[in-house]
Design a protein around this motif. Structure first.
Motif, PDB file in Angstrom:
ATOM      1  N   SER A   1      14.316  -2.443  -2.269  1.00 27.36           N
ATOM      2  CA  SER A   1      13.198  -1.508  -2.067  1.00 27.36           C
ATOM      3  C   SER A   1      13.691  -0.062  -2.094  1.00 27.36           C
ATOM      4  O   SER A   1      13.001   0.816  -2.619  1.00 27.36           O
TER       5      SER A   1
ATOM      6  N   GLU B   1      14.100   0.814  -5.721  1.00 28.38           N
ATOM      7  CA  GLU B   1      12.799   1.050  -6.351  1.00 28.38           C
ATOM      8  C   GLU B   1      12.240   2.409  -5.964  1.00 28.38           C
ATOM      9  O   GLU B   1      11.666   3.106  -6.808  1.00 28.38           O
TER      10      GLU B   1
ATOM     11  N   GLU C   1      14.072   5.014  -7.966  1.00 25.57           N
ATOM     12  CA  GLU C   1      13.651   5.011  -9.367  1.00 25.57           C
ATOM     13  C   GLU C   1      12.264   5.600  -9.544  1.00 25.57           C
ATOM     14  O   GLU C   1      12.021   6.330 -10.491  1.00 25.57           O
ATOM     15  N   THR C   2      11.334   5.323  -8.630  1.00 20.19           N
ATOM     16  CA  THR C   2       9.990   5.885  -8.744  1.00 20.19           C
ATOM     17  C   THR C   2       9.999   7.392  -8.480  1.00 20.19           C
ATOM     18  O   THR C   2       9.238   8.126  -9.090  1.00 20.19           O
TER      19      THR C   2
END
Length: 131
Positions: free
Chosen positions: A119, A122, A125-126
Motif C-alpha cells: 500500500s 501504491e 506511485e499514485t
C-alpha cells in the motif's frame, strides 16, 4: 539579507524532512515486522507443543488399538489382523503427511508487513502520477 532562506537552504531542509519521513516510515514498518515475527514465533511454539502432546497420545492409542485387534484375532487370523493394522496405520500416516505438506506451503509469515509495504508503494506511485 540573510542567506538562510535561499533556494539551496530550502532544498536542504526539504531533503532533510523527506529523509526523516522515510526513516520514520521504515522504523514503523520494521516494528510491525518484528511484532509479526514475535506473534508467529509464539504461535509456532504453541502449535509445536500441542502437536507433540497429541502425537504422543495418538501413538499410545494406536499401539493399544493395534494390540487389541491382534489379540482379538490371534487364534484365527493373526497375520491378517497384523497386515490390516499395518496398512491402516501406514495409510493414515501417508495422508497426514500430505496434509502437513499442504499446510507448510501456505504463506503466513509477515503478511501484514507485506500488505502495508504494497500500500505504501501504491501511494508513492499514485503521488508520482498526480504530479
Amino acid at each position: 539579507m540573510s542567506t538562510s532562506h535561499g533556494p539551496a537552504q530550502r532544498l536542504f531542509v526539504a531533503g532533510k524532512r523527506l529523509l526523516g519521513s522515510l526513516l520514520a516510515i521504515g522504523e514503523t514498518r520494521l516494528r510491525l515486522a518484528v511484532l509479526e515475527l514475535e506473534e508467529e514465533r509464539a504461535r509456532l511454539m504453541g502449535m509445536l507443543l500441542l502437536a507433540g502432546l497429541s502425537l504422543i497420545l495418538l501413538l499410545l492409542g494406536l499401539g493399544v488399538l493395534t494390540t487389541l485387534v491382534i489379540v482379538a484375532f490371534w487364534e484365527t487370523h493373526r497375520l491378517t489382523a497384523i497386515g490390516v493394522s499395518a496398512l491402516v496405520l501406514l495409510g493414515s500416516g501417508g495422508l497426514l503427511s500430505l496434509r502437513v505438506l499442504q499446510l507448510a506451503r501456505r504463506r503466513t509469515l509477515l503478511t501484514g508487513t507485506l500488505s502495508h509495504l504494497a500500500s505504501d508503494r501504491e501511494l508513492v506511485e499514485t503521488s508520482r502520477e498526480s504530479r
